[in-house]
Design a protein around this motif. Structure first.
Motif, mmCIF file in Angstrom:
data_model
loop_
_atom_site.group_PDB
_atom_site.id
_atom_site.type_symbol
_atom_site.label_atom_id
_atom_site.label_comp_id
_atom_site.label_asym_id
_atom_site.label_seq_id
_atom_site.Cartn_x
_atom_site.Cartn_y
_atom_site.Cartn_z
ATOM 1 N N ASP A 120 74.228 -89.372 39.447
ATOM 2 C CA ASP A 120 74.265 -89.040 40.879
ATOM 3 C C ASP A 120 75.447 -89.720 41.563
ATOM 4 O O ASP A 120 76.175 -89.104 42.364
ATOM 5 C CB ASP A 120 72.946 -89.473 41.529
ATOM 6 N N GLU A 121 75.642 -91.005 41.270
ATOM 7 C CA GLU A 121 76.757 -91.748 41.863
ATOM 8 C C GLU A 121 78.105 -91.220 41.380
ATOM 9 O O GLU A 121 79.074 -91.148 42.141
ATOM 10 C CB GLU A 121 76.625 -93.240 41.533
ATOM 11 N N GLU B 116 78.842 -88.031 43.240
ATOM 12 C CA GLU B 116 79.217 -88.338 44.623
ATOM 13 C C GLU B 116 80.632 -88.923 44.684
ATOM 14 O O GLU B 116 81.404 -88.620 45.602
ATOM 15 C CB GLU B 116 78.211 -89.316 45.224
ATOM 16 N N THR C 92 79.336 -81.176 43.588
ATOM 17 C CA THR C 92 77.961 -80.870 43.951
ATOM 18 C C THR C 92 77.242 -80.175 42.803
ATOM 19 O O THR C 92 77.869 -79.633 41.886
ATOM 20 C CB THR C 92 77.907 -79.968 45.193
ATOM 21 N N GLU C 93 75.941 -80.176 42.883
ATOM 22 C CA GLU C 93 75.130 -79.530 41.843
ATOM 23 C C GLU C 93 75.464 -78.050 41.718
ATOM 24 O O GLU C 93 75.429 -77.481 40.627
ATOM 25 C CB GLU C 93 73.649 -79.719 42.183
ATOM 26 N N LYS D 38 67.834 -83.463 37.756
ATOM 27 C CA LYS D 38 67.079 -84.706 37.914
ATOM 28 C C LYS D 38 65.676 -84.570 37.321
ATOM 29 O O LYS D 38 65.176 -85.488 36.659
ATOM 30 C CB LYS D 38 67.005 -85.078 39.388
#
Length: 202
Positions: A16-17, A20, A25-26, A41
């Protein structure tokens, strides 16, 4: 079991980090990576301990490919990144409010296309994003209100006749019934006393 859960959480946070940090983005990734799951996730949380590392490597590779594709496309600058982030925020809100895109107003349903056609300034993008998010919140409130109204409305059939009443009226109906019962009992008691008095007289 606890150690496996902690490792899965640690890997989830690392990915996730990383996304970012490089502003991916997903929606930029190939969703087949987590097919049969709602998102990557959930897949990490569900995978057996021994499969988590392999999936992490696949995610990192996919993220780097998405970064390369983004950088290779002419005009993919800060505005495009802003639009991608805007799309992700809208998707997150849809998911958290349990609203489908098809439930939105026609002008907002294809939100990705709408956002990417919003213009080339941050203000224009954010204006469109806020319009779509307002629509999502309004639809959630409307759905919640409809659910409450359905709960409150009841249908009762008496002698073949349908009667509709509101659940909120139930306490007052009980009160009216109780008062009616008191009146009937009171009248019965008065009749009983009157008959008793007459018997004493005669």
């Amino acid at each position: 079991m606890l150690i496996a859960q902690m490792q899965s959480l640690s890997i989830l946070l690392i990915i996730d980090e990383f996304m970012e940090h490089i502003q991916i983005t997903e929606s930029s990734l190939d969703s087949s990576l987590w097919s049969s799951y709602s998102d990557w996730k959930e897949k990490i949380r569900s995978l057996p301990f021994e499969e988590v590392d392999a999936f992490r490597e696949k995610m990192i590779k996919a993220i780097r490919e998405a970064e390369k594709n983004r950088d290779d496309v002419p005009g993919n600058d800060e505005i495009t990144i802003t639009k991608n982030n805007s799309v992700k925020r809208v998707e997150d809100l849809l998911k958290s409010r349990e609203i489908e895109a098809e439930e939105l107003e026609p002008a907002n349903r294809n939100y990705k296309e709408v956002i990417f056609n919003a213009g080339n300034t941050s203000e224009e993008i954010f204006d469109i994003e806020e319009r779509i998010k307002d629509d999502i919140i309004l639809k959630e409130l409307k759905k919640r209100k409809n659910d409450e109204e359905e709960f409150q409305q009841e249908e009762v059939i008496i002698d073949g006749v349908k009667y509709n009443y509101n659940n909120s009226q139930i306490p007052s109906l009980y009160l009216i019934g109780f008062i009616g019962l008191l009146i009937v009992v009171g009248i019965g008691f008065l009749i009983y006393k009157d008959n008793a008095r007459k018997r004493r007289i005669y």
